[in-house]
Design a protein around this motif. Structure first.
Motif, PDB file in Angstrom:
ATOM      1  N   GLY A  99       0.783  -1.222   0.000  1.00  8.82           N
ATOM      2  CA  GLY A  99       0.000   0.000   0.000  1.00  8.82           C
ATOM      3  C   GLY A  99       0.818   1.277   0.000  1.00  8.82           C
ATOM      4  N   VAL A 100       1.962   1.237  -0.675  1.00  8.37           N
ATOM      5  CA  VAL A 100       2.825   2.420  -0.768  1.00  8.37           C
ATOM      6  C   VAL A 100       2.076   3.546  -1.474  1.00  8.37           C
ATOM      7  N   GLN A 101       2.152   4.754  -0.924  1.00  8.54           N
ATOM      8  CA  GLN A 101       1.405   5.888  -1.476  1.00  8.54           C
ATOM      9  C   GLN A 101       1.874   6.266  -2.880  1.00  8.54           C
ATOM     10  N   GLN A 102       3.184   6.350  -3.043  1.00  9.20           N
ATOM     11  CA  GLN A 102       3.726   6.892  -4.298  1.00  9.20           C
ATOM     12  C   GLN A 102       5.135   6.340  -4.508  1.00  9.20           C
ATOM     13  N   MET A 103       5.494   6.091  -5.764  1.00 10.93           N
ATOM     14  CA  MET A 103       6.829   5.572  -6.067  1.00 10.93           C
ATOM     15  C   MET A 103       7.358   6.219  -7.336  1.00 10.93           C
ATOM     16  N   LEU A 104       8.667   6.405  -7.365  1.00 13.00           N
ATOM     17  CA  LEU A 104       9.328   6.892  -8.569  1.00 13.00           C
ATOM     18  C   LEU A 104      10.356   5.859  -9.003  1.00 13.00           C
ATOM     19  N   PHE A 105      10.160   5.322 -10.201  1.00 15.83           N
ATOM     20  CA  PHE A 105      11.069   4.333 -10.795  1.00 15.83           C
ATOM     21  C   PHE A 105      12.087   5.059 -11.661  1.00 15.83           C
ATOM     22  N   LEU A 106      13.359   4.747 -11.464  1.00 17.62           N
ATOM     23  CA  LEU A 106      14.419   5.401 -12.224  1.00 17.62           C
ATOM     24  C   LEU A 106      14.965   4.467 -13.292  1.00 17.62           C
ATOM     25  N   GLY A 107      15.032   4.972 -14.518  1.00 13.78           N
ATOM     26  CA  GLY A 107      15.524   4.178 -15.635  1.00 13.78           C
ATOM     27  C   GLY A 107      16.737   4.793 -16.284  1.00 13.78           C
ATOM     28  N   SER A 108      16.735   4.829 -17.615  1.00 12.85           N
ATOM     29  CA  SER A 108      17.885   5.308 -18.373  1.00 12.85           C
ATOM     30  C   SER A 108      17.431   5.725 -19.762  1.00 12.85           C
ATOM     31  N   SER A 109      18.140   6.666 -20.349  1.00 14.64           N
ATOM     32  CA  SER A 109      17.787   7.125 -21.694  1.00 14.64           C
ATOM     33  C   SER A 109      18.045   6.066 -22.760  1.00 14.64           C
ATOM     34  N   CYS A 110      18.720   4.965 -22.407  1.00 15.26           N
ATOM     35  CA  CYS A 110      18.955   3.904 -23.389  1.00 15.26           C
ATOM     36  C   CYS A 110      17.676   3.141 -23.728  1.00 15.26           C
ATOM     37  N   ILE A 111      16.566   3.479 -23.064  1.00 11.18           N
ATOM     38  CA  ILE A 111      15.290   2.829 -23.376  1.00 11.18           C
ATOM     39  C   ILE A 111      14.782   3.217 -24.758  1.00 11.18           C
ATOM     40  N   TYR A 112      15.288   4.305 -25.306  1.00  9.11           N
ATOM     41  CA  TYR A 112      14.765   4.820 -26.573  1.00  9.11           C
ATOM     42  C   TYR A 112      15.460   4.163 -27.775  1.00  9.11           C
ATOM     43  N   PRO A 113      14.812   4.167 -28.941  1.00  4.51           N
ATOM     44  CA  PRO A 113      15.411   3.555 -30.132  1.00  4.51           C
ATOM     45  C   PRO A 113      16.788   4.134 -30.451  1.00  4.51           C
ATOM     46  N   ARG A 114      17.622   3.293 -31.052  1.00  2.72           N
ATOM     47  CA  ARG A 114      18.985   3.710 -31.387  1.00  2.72           C
ATOM     48  C   ARG A 114      18.986   4.909 -32.317  1.00  2.72           C
ATOM     49  N   ASP A 115      18.220   4.843 -33.381  1.00  4.84           N
ATOM     50  CA  ASP A 115      18.166   5.931 -34.364  1.00  4.84           C
ATOM     51  C   ASP A 115      16.867   6.709 -34.158  1.00  4.84           C
ATOM     52  N   CYS A 116      16.898   7.574 -33.176  1.00  6.52           N
ATOM     53  CA  CYS A 116      15.699   8.272 -32.738  1.00  6.52           C
ATOM     54  C   CYS A 116      15.755   9.737 -33.164  1.00  6.52           C
ATOM     55  N   PRO A 117      14.623  10.337 -33.530  1.00  8.93           N
ATOM     56  CA  PRO A 117      14.619  11.781 -33.781  1.00  8.93           C
ATOM     57  C   PRO A 117      15.162  12.523 -32.562  1.00  8.93           C
ATOM     58  N   GLN A 118      15.873  13.617 -32.831  1.00  9.24           N
ATOM     59  CA  GLN A 118      16.488  14.392 -31.751  1.00  9.24           C
ATOM     60  C   GLN A 118      15.846  15.764 -31.646  1.00  9.24           C
ATOM     61  N   PRO A 119      15.650  16.290 -30.438  1.00 15.24           N
ATOM     62  CA  PRO A 119      15.823  15.614 -29.155  1.00 15.24           C
ATOM     63  C   PRO A 119      14.743  14.562 -28.925  1.00 15.24           C
ATOM     64  N   ILE A 120      15.041  13.619 -28.045  1.00 12.21           N
ATOM     65  CA  ILE A 120      14.181  12.457 -27.845  1.00 12.21           C
ATOM     66  C   ILE A 120      13.042  12.793 -26.888  1.00 12.21           C
ATOM     67  N   ARG A 121      11.831  12.639 -27.372  1.00  7.43           N
ATOM     68  CA  ARG A 121      10.644  12.888 -26.557  1.00  7.43           C
ATOM     69  C   ARG A 121      10.140  11.576 -25.950  1.00  7.43           C
ATOM     70  N   GLU A 122       9.441  11.675 -24.850  1.00 10.41           N
ATOM     71  CA  GLU A 122       8.975  10.491 -24.140  1.00 10.41           C
ATOM     72  C   GLU A 122       8.112   9.585 -25.013  1.00 10.41           C
ATOM     73  N   GLU A 123       7.348  10.166 -25.945  1.00  8.80           N
ATOM     74  CA  GLU A 123       6.452   9.354 -26.772  1.00  8.80           C
ATOM     75  C   GLU A 123       7.194   8.533 -27.832  1.00  8.80           C
ATOM     76  N   TYR A 124       8.509   8.702 -27.959  1.00  4.62           N
ATOM     77  CA  TYR A 124       9.273   7.906 -28.916  1.00  4.62           C
ATOM     78  C   TYR A 124       9.592   6.509 -28.398  1.00  4.62           C
ATOM     79  N   LEU A 125       9.235   6.231 -27.160  1.00  2.00           N
ATOM     80  CA  LEU A 125       9.476   4.902 -26.591  1.00  2.00           C
ATOM     81  C   LEU A 125       8.793   3.829 -27.441  1.00  2.00           C
ATOM     82  N   LEU A 126       9.526   2.753 -27.728  1.00  2.00           N
ATOM     83  CA  LEU A 126       9.014   1.593 -28.472  1.00  2.00           C
ATOM     84  C   LEU A 126       8.635   1.919 -29.918  1.00  2.00           C
ATOM     85  N   THR A 127       9.337   2.872 -30.521  1.00  2.00           N
ATOM     86  CA  THR A 127       9.052   3.205 -31.924  1.00  2.00           C
ATOM     87  C   THR A 127      10.141   2.709 -32.882  1.00  2.00           C
ATOM     88  N   GLY A 128      11.135   1.979 -32.369  1.00  2.00           N
ATOM     89  CA  GLY A 128      12.190   1.479 -33.246  1.00  2.00           C
ATOM     90  C   GLY A 128      13.145   0.574 -32.502  1.00  2.00           C
TER      91      GLY A 128
END
Length: 310
Positions: A99-128
């Motif tokens: 029943g934790v109230q709130q959590m923040l998960f920390l990741g990495s910018s390597c989650i985005y596609p290798r050849d991604c439009p720049q600058p990388i926006r959050e909605e580019y996740l899983l697009t390549g």
């Protein structure tokens, strides 16, 4: 967050986790909960659940992870995938159970596609396709984002995700076998200066562009998100500016005081050609990084000298 709220920082001995603890203490939070690996193995599902159910923290910063540079990511691929999947799955699920109230998960910018439009926006996740040298780590972090997103959808939890660009600063890893590029350059330049070498060896071509964020700025962003009640979604955390690896090496050499020539080891991989994050989403909430790259490198070098005296 109330100043007396119980706040669990998972991974408090790491560079990011220790910075978050510093930031919380600075802000007068009085009930910060931590555990070492010897006290709590985050890969052990039963141990994690028993711990969180017993302690019932109000907030969690999930900064624990197995991390490393290109060489480590590309060599220990199964370890990076398995250990990170287990850590985040165990904590996310147990946080819901407890029943934790709130959590923040920390990741990495390597989650985005290798050849991604720049600058990388959050909605580019899983697009390549991902960068192959760190694909297992990236997949694990993507799974963590989706765990938070879908626990929110199914169970009504309040779990958000923050994706930092390349981090550096106090408590960094300077082991040349598995460190990231900036701490590796600091150590190489320092040792070259001591040996009075004429050259600094840099992996790759020096042409890839990277963005770097001082870790205390990252910690400030994390606390900012939690204090402002951000309870869902994905947020990039960075400076919005990048440099080539060559420019980075030149700045490190200037800070360290090493006057030599840069030699490139082109047998080593460059990784992603460019990785600049769009930080518009976080900036729109009122947060912005404060530490310049040169000032941050100077502070990191001072930390290196204090930890590894000549």
């Amino acid at each position: 967050m109330d100043k007396t709220a119980k706040i669990f920082v998972a991974g408090h001995r790491g560079m990011v986790g220790s910075a978050i603890v510093r930031r919380l203490v600075q802000a007068s939070y009085t009930n910060v909960l931590t555990r070492t690996h010897a006290e709590l193995d985050l890969i052990n599902q039963r141990a994690v659940q028993d711990f969180l159910v017993a302690e019932k923290p109000d907030f969690i910063f999930l900064a624990a992870a197995k991390v490393g540079g290109i060489h480590a990511n590309n060599t220990f691929r199964a370890d990076f995938l398995y250990q990170n999947l287990m850590i985040e799955a165990n904590i996310v699920h147990a946080a819901w159970v407890a029943g934790v109230q709130q959590m923040l998960f920390l990741g990495s910018s390597c989650i985005y596609p290798r050849d991604c439009p720049q600058p990388i926006r959050e909605e580019y996740l899983l697009t390549g396709p991902l960068e192959q040298t760190n694909e297992p780590y990236a997949i694990a972090k993507i799974a963590g984002i989706k765990l938070c997103e879908n626990y929110n959808r199914q169970y009504g939890t309040r779990f958000a995700s923050a994706m930092p660009t390349n981090l550096y600063g106090p408590n960094d890893n300077y082991d040349l076998n598995n460190s990231h590029v900036l701490p590796a350059l600091i150590r190489k330049a320092h040792e070259a200066k001591l040996r009075r070498d004429s050259e600094l060896l840099v992996w790759g071509s020096g042409q890839p562009m990277r963005e770097f964020l001082y870790v205390d700025d990252m910690a400030d962003a994390c606390v900012f998100l939690m204090e402002n009640g951000v309870s869902e979604g994905l947020f990039n955390v960075g400076t919005g500016e990048d440099v080539t690896i060559r420019e980075l090496a030149e700045t490190v050499m200037d800070v360290v005081g090493f006057d030599g020539n840069i030699v490139y080891d082109r047998s080593k991989p460059d990784g992603t050609p460019r990785k600049l994050l769009s930080v518009d989403r976080l900036n729109s909430l009122g947060w912005k990084a404060e530490t310049s790259l040169r000032d941050g490198i100077a502070r990191a070098y001072a930390d290196f000298r204090s930890r590894f005296p000549d």
